[in-house]
Design an enzyme around this catalytic site. Sequence first.
Site, PDB file in Angstrom:
ATOM      1  N   ASP A   1      -4.644  -5.979  -7.842  1.00 33.19           N
ATOM      2  CA  ASP A   1      -4.864  -5.340  -6.556  1.00 33.19           C
ATOM      3  C   ASP A   1      -5.163  -3.867  -6.841  1.00 33.19           C
ATOM      4  O   ASP A   1      -5.048  -3.401  -7.985  1.00 33.19           O
ATOM      5  CB  ASP A   1      -3.631  -5.509  -5.663  1.00 33.19           C
ATOM      6  CG  ASP A   1      -3.968  -5.464  -4.174  1.00 33.19           C
ATOM      7  OD1 ASP A   1      -5.069  -4.998  -3.813  1.00 33.19           O
ATOM      8  OD2 ASP A   1      -3.135  -5.883  -3.360  1.00 33.19           O
TER       9      ASP A   1
ATOM     10  N   HIS B   1       0.832  -1.204   0.000  1.00 30.28           N
ATOM     11  CA  HIS B   1       0.000   0.000   0.000  1.00 30.28           C
ATOM     12  C   HIS B   1       0.870   1.258   0.000  1.00 30.28           C
ATOM     13  O   HIS B   1       0.458   2.303  -0.514  1.00 30.28           O
ATOM     14  CB  HIS B   1      -0.915   0.030   1.228  1.00 30.28           C
ATOM     15  CG  HIS B   1      -2.003  -0.997   1.195  1.00 30.28           C
ATOM     16  ND1 HIS B   1      -1.810  -2.288   1.607  1.00 30.28           N
ATOM     17  CD2 HIS B   1      -3.297  -0.912   0.781  1.00 30.28           C
ATOM     18  CE1 HIS B   1      -2.942  -2.964   1.462  1.00 30.28           C
ATOM     19  NE2 HIS B   1      -3.854  -2.161   0.964  1.00 30.28           N
TER      20      HIS B   1
END
Length: 599
Positions: free
Chosen positions: A332, A259
């Site tokens: 993702d 992230h």
Amino acid sequence: MRSAKVSRKTVLLSSVTAAFAVVGGGVVVAEATADRDDEPGGEDPVEEPTGDPVGDLMASMSLEDKVGQLFMVYVHGESADTGDADAIAANRERLGADTGAAFVEAYRPGGIIYFDWANGLTGPEQVAALSNGLQAASTVPLLIATDQEYGSVVRIGEPATQFPGAMPLGATRDLDAAERAAEIAGSELRAMGLNHNFAPDADVNVDPANPVIGVRSFGSDPALVAEFAAAQVRGYQAGGVAVSAKHFPGHGDTGTDSHVGLPVITHTAEEWERIDAPPFTAAIAAGTDMVMSAHLQFPALDDSLKPATLSHPILTGLLRERLGFTGVVVTDALDMQGVRTEYGDDRVPVLALLAGADLLLMPPDLPLAHQAVLDAVASGELTEARIDASVRRILELKTRHGIVDAPETDEGAAAEAVGSEAHRAAAADIADRSVTLLANDGTLPFAGGSVLVTGWGENTTRLLAEALAAQGFDAEAHVTGDDPGAAAIGAAAAAAAGRDLVVVATRNVRAGSPQADLVAALLDGPAPVVTAAVGTPYDAAHLGAVNASLAAYSYAAPSLEALAKAIAGNLAPSGTLPVDVPSAAGDVLYPLGHGIGYP
């Protein structure tokens, strides 16, 4: 205006709904029936089925329609036509439309993903109404998805049944329980109008310091993770939702969170075959609908160092050609830093498609990403045939799971289907059987008296104290905060004075952690100290010689209640470690499979 949209939807879907009846996940060809138009004069002409209803549907779609199907994004608002000013402003900034319904009508995306912070997700009826409102706005039924892994990743809270998560399931060693949990979870999601779940996690967590996987993994043994991933694929599908095994080619051995950065996996190709590949191979064999890519570099698999999401050797050469996966490859989230380190937000979607991805999840600027794909087709960088291949896979998934045939749900029945007593009992049973006793000098089970509960998490300590009180103890919670300083540690030590037992909840303890300082200070007092890891069990390596050490792997309510029962002796701990727990020096402190019981 509304009737025109409905008419277009009817035209787009008539060939598919006429030709397909979905029975138990299979597809059965049925006779076509004509749709009548609202205008006088009889029936609209309906073409005869070609034997390829998905192809018929695609033939009625423009290039813009098809490109829209490649995207899944989140929208803001508790309803599809939200009037909330903040939600409207957020939608306008990110999506170029005021509401979820307006966005769906304008861009015709393949799917929507829910988050509690974006959609409220306040209860089954609200979630079901949101789902139905979005489906009603779409010309092609939507994939409606979320990340409901349970444990540390939960988007829909109570009254939805709260299962402990993956690593606690691994600690039970019970594949039937894993399949049943997924089936229950899938049935609850489908009752609320969701038809896809981004689970199970197929990563093998071999790095104790992994900041992003941890308890999301079933364990550190590839064979164990493979069996449990396959069981959950079967379970979710039996419950009525499509599934996505993640994060390919494996995110279990990294110290970086994708992230916020770009992780590098240093496994050799042989290590990938032995460690990372088995769970994905098993999930594919079990029929997983999607495989999600990871934003990480894996030099042994692609020496160009492109993130796996943008790597043709990984997504096409390895996943498609080597492992034989024919389903949907989903990225993702494309707003994560791991995929944005080198390429702009206009290039990432195009490069992901060129690598072999089908469904593009959460680009940070949807209008930019959508136009970039159209421009790539116009320039010849992407062919329309390449777009068609991905759209076909997405539409086949929707058809196979009955989403095209019956996209909406019964809002009135949602509450009854979600969080039933039987479902909660199943979650409690898993939590009970996952609790693992790592060490015990005879302090447990605790005969009775006054208990102080302190440590990680304000809600966790409070709920654990309440659960201990329900077991008949005089229990009180003392909040120290997640990062206690000297004053907080001193206050906890003072609160422990006169207590018969101190229970310390811990989570993600590292060397030098203030949580370890708290435990050390409490060990200097007269009361015995029991630690209870509500995250990974690796905490035990940094907490010294406590009187007893428990692992629950979860701070969900059923897990805290199971801890209280184990402390009281009303539950005999039967869980066994699904991971090796290394010592601070690096050797094995507690091996995979370790777990002791009461005399």
